[in-house]
Design a protein around this motif. Structure first.
Motif, PDB file in Angstrom:
ATOM      1  N   UNK A  22      44.138  40.318-102.798  1.00 35.29           N
ATOM      2  CA  UNK A  22      45.344  41.142-102.779  1.00 35.29           C
ATOM      3  C   UNK A  22      46.407  40.554-101.862  1.00 35.29           C
ATOM      4  N   UNK A  23      47.625  41.003-102.064  1.00 33.49           N
ATOM      5  CA  UNK A  23      48.712  40.606-101.171  1.00 33.49           C
ATOM      6  C   UNK A  23      48.350  40.985 -99.746  1.00 33.49           C
ATOM      7  N   UNK A  24      48.588  40.054 -98.831  1.00 32.62           N
ATOM      8  CA  UNK A  24      48.251  40.289 -97.435  1.00 32.62           C
ATOM      9  C   UNK A  24      46.874  39.807 -97.032  1.00 32.62           C
ATOM     10  N   UNK A  25      46.086  39.326 -97.984  1.00 31.76           N
ATOM     11  CA  UNK A  25      44.727  38.864 -97.666  1.00 31.76           C
ATOM     12  C   UNK A  25      44.734  37.540 -96.907  1.00 31.76           C
ATOM     13  N   UNK A  26      45.831  36.790 -96.990  1.00 31.67           N
ATOM     14  CA  UNK A  26      45.928  35.523 -96.259  1.00 31.67           C
ATOM     15  C   UNK A  26      45.816  34.294 -97.130  1.00 31.67           C
ATOM     16  N   UNK A  27      46.012  34.440 -98.443  1.00 32.66           N
ATOM     17  CA  UNK A  27      45.818  33.311 -99.360  1.00 32.66           C
ATOM     18  C   UNK A  27      46.728  32.132 -99.016  1.00 32.66           C
ATOM     19  N   UNK A  28      47.997  32.387 -98.732  1.00 33.41           N
ATOM     20  CA  UNK A  28      48.921  31.282 -98.433  1.00 33.41           C
ATOM     21  C   UNK A  28      48.638  30.654 -97.079  1.00 33.41           C
ATOM     22  N   UNK A  29      48.456  31.482 -96.068  1.00 32.12           N
ATOM     23  CA  UNK A  29      48.193  30.978 -94.717  1.00 32.12           C
ATOM     24  C   UNK A  29      46.888  30.184 -94.674  1.00 32.12           C
ATOM     25  N   UNK A  30      45.826  30.784 -95.182  1.00 22.76           N
ATOM     26  CA  UNK A  30      44.521  30.111 -95.199  1.00 22.76           C
ATOM     27  C   UNK A  30      44.573  28.901 -96.128  1.00 22.76           C
ATOM     28  N   UNK A  31      45.238  29.047 -97.258  1.00 20.92           N
ATOM     29  CA  UNK A  31      45.326  27.960 -98.233  1.00 20.92           C
ATOM     30  C   UNK A  31      45.976  26.712 -97.670  1.00 20.92           C
ATOM     31  N   UNK A  32      47.080  26.875 -96.950  1.00 19.37           N
ATOM     32  CA  UNK A  32      47.766  25.716 -96.349  1.00 19.37           C
ATOM     33  C   UNK A  32      46.840  24.970 -95.383  1.00 19.37           C
ATOM     34  N   UNK A  33      46.184  25.730 -94.538  1.00 16.41           N
ATOM     35  CA  UNK A  33      45.304  25.125 -93.532  1.00 16.41           C
ATOM     36  C   UNK A  33      44.056  24.511 -94.165  1.00 16.41           C
ATOM     37  N   UNK A  34      43.525  25.175 -95.182  1.00 12.94           N
ATOM     38  CA  UNK A  34      42.357  24.643 -95.877  1.00 12.94           C
ATOM     39  C   UNK A  34      42.710  23.340 -96.586  1.00 12.94           C
ATOM     40  N   UNK A 117      41.530  47.785 -96.322  1.00  7.99           N
ATOM     41  CA  UNK A 117      42.818  48.418 -96.581  1.00  7.99           C
ATOM     42  C   UNK A 117      43.738  48.402 -95.362  1.00  7.99           C
ATOM     43  N   UNK A 118      43.220  48.777 -94.197  1.00  6.27           N
ATOM     44  CA  UNK A 118      44.078  48.838 -93.005  1.00  6.27           C
ATOM     45  C   UNK A 118      44.710  47.486 -92.696  1.00  6.27           C
ATOM     46  N   UNK A 119      43.957  46.413 -92.852  1.00  3.36           N
ATOM     47  CA  UNK A 119      44.490  45.074 -92.595  1.00  3.36           C
ATOM     48  C   UNK A 119      45.577  44.722 -93.604  1.00  3.36           C
ATOM     49  N   UNK A 120      45.351  45.043 -94.878  1.00  2.00           N
ATOM     50  CA  UNK A 120      46.359  44.748 -95.908  1.00  2.00           C
ATOM     51  C   UNK A 120      47.647  45.529 -95.655  1.00  2.00           C
ATOM     52  N   UNK A 121      47.509  46.792 -95.269  1.00  8.75           N
ATOM     53  CA  UNK A 121      48.691  47.610 -94.974  1.00  8.75           C
ATOM     54  C   UNK A 121      49.460  46.997 -93.804  1.00  8.75           C
ATOM     55  N   UNK A 122      48.735  46.617 -92.769  1.00 10.61           N
ATOM     56  CA  UNK A 122      49.362  46.018 -91.583  1.00 10.61           C
ATOM     57  C   UNK A 122      50.091  44.721 -91.939  1.00 10.61           C
ATOM     58  N   UNK A 161      35.072  37.487 -96.264  1.00  6.53           N
ATOM     59  CA  UNK A 161      35.721  38.651 -95.668  1.00  6.53           C
ATOM     60  C   UNK A 161      36.684  38.185 -94.590  1.00  6.53           C
ATOM     61  N   UNK A 162      37.926  38.646 -94.706  1.00  7.70           N
ATOM     62  CA  UNK A 162      38.939  38.298 -93.716  1.00  7.70           C
ATOM     63  C   UNK A 162      39.148  39.487 -92.792  1.00  7.70           C
ATOM     64  N   UNK A 163      39.461  39.163 -91.559  1.00  6.62           N
ATOM     65  CA  UNK A 163      39.718  40.188 -90.552  1.00  6.62           C
ATOM     66  C   UNK A 163      40.973  39.784 -89.790  1.00  6.62           C
ATOM     67  N   UNK A 164      41.178  40.397 -88.641  1.00  3.18           N
ATOM     68  CA  UNK A 164      42.335  40.053 -87.805  1.00  3.18           C
ATOM     69  C   UNK A 164      42.088  38.803 -86.956  1.00  3.18           C
ATOM     70  N   UNK A 165      40.992  38.118 -87.199  1.00  8.41           N
ATOM     71  CA  UNK A 165      40.687  36.906 -86.441  1.00  8.41           C
ATOM     72  C   UNK A 165      41.722  35.825 -86.767  1.00  8.41           C
ATOM     73  N   UNK A 166      41.822  34.795 -85.925  1.00  7.97           N
ATOM     74  CA  UNK A 166      42.768  33.709 -86.202  1.00  7.97           C
ATOM     75  C   UNK A 166      42.497  33.062 -87.568  1.00  7.97           C
ATOM     76  N   UNK A 167      43.562  32.606 -88.213  1.00  8.25           N
ATOM     77  CA  UNK A 167      43.445  32.005 -89.545  1.00  8.25           C
ATOM     78  C   UNK A 167      42.466  30.839 -89.558  1.00  8.25           C
ATOM     79  N   UNK A 168      42.424  30.060 -88.486  1.00  4.35           N
ATOM     80  CA  UNK A 168      41.520  28.904 -88.461  1.00  4.35           C
ATOM     81  C   UNK A 168      40.048  29.317 -88.530  1.00  4.35           C
ATOM     82  N   UNK A 169      39.721  30.514 -88.052  1.00  8.79           N
ATOM     83  CA  UNK A 169      38.345  31.005 -88.157  1.00  8.79           C
ATOM     84  C   UNK A 169      38.023  31.275 -89.627  1.00  8.79           C
ATOM     85  N   UNK A 170      38.963  31.909 -90.327  1.00 11.93           N
ATOM     86  CA  UNK A 170      38.767  32.165 -91.762  1.00 11.93           C
ATOM     87  C   UNK A 170      38.680  30.851 -92.522  1.00 11.93           C
TER      88      UNK A 170
END
Length: 186
Positions: A22-34, A117-122, A161-170
């Motif tokens: 879903x939007x907000x899951x981090x696909x672009x941020x994680x994708x660039x770094x991956x 849900x809470x993370x996606x809303x945030x 599963x993604x959380x509020x952890x730094x993108x590099x952890x994901x």
């Protein structure tokens, strides 16, 4: 915490890596770094769609509606899948289109970035470039999208599963899962 990355040869995916969620899951941020870690290009199907359409997705939605957008998105993803090895971040609804999903599953390794849900809303709060969230209460819309899309996303090869952890952890979690996937799918 994820295990340290393997020493020696880096993971070299046999097929494109397609990130779904879903939007907000981090696909672009994680994708660039991956992509940087894997040494392959990063592509974003939404950005590629906007370049091809000559306007934003929000404008395209307003002018032509969601069905026309999904048709264009399907064509863009098909074109990107035929290109060189890459990490591809897709829009939240792309994988829910049966034709697009079949193409992605046949030609890529799929990674679902699953978020609560809470993370996606945030993560989506205050951003006005997401047309689906302009149609009412964002929390209620995201909850409805989760109910409809998560069962489809569950078809992914890998679930992270993604959380509020730094993108590099994901990114590390995805990298490790790709290494394991590659080992078991030689």
């Amino acid at each position: 915490m994820t295990s340290p990355l393997p020493e020696g040869e880096p993971v070299r995916p046999p097929r494109p890596i397609v990130l779904i969620g879903l939007m907000g899951a981090g696909k672009s941020c994680v994708g660039r770094r991956l992509a940087a870690r894997l040494g392959v290009p990063f592509l974003d199907s939404d950005a590629e769609f906007e370049a091809a359409a000559g306007c934003t997705i929000a404008d395209y939605f307003t002018r032509f509606g969601e069905p026309a957008f999904r048709d264009g998105e399907r064509k863009v993803i098909a074109r990107l899948m035929e290109g060189p090895l890459c990490v591809l971040a897709t829009g939240g609804g792309a994988f829910c289109d049966p034709e697009t999903r079949a193409r992605i599953r046949a030609g890529a390794v799929t990674v679902w970035l699953r978020a609560e849900l809470d993370l996606l809303v945030k993560r989506t709060a205050g951003r006005d470039h997401r047309p689906l969230l302009k149609q009412g209460d964002p929390r209620e819309i995201l909850a409805r999208l989760m109910a409809a899309r998560y069962p489809v996303y569950a078809e992914a090869d890998i679930v992270i599963d993604t959380t509020d952890e730094p993108a590099d952890v994901t990114v590390g979690k995805v990298y490790d899962a790709l290494a394991d996937f590659a080992e078991h799918h030689r």
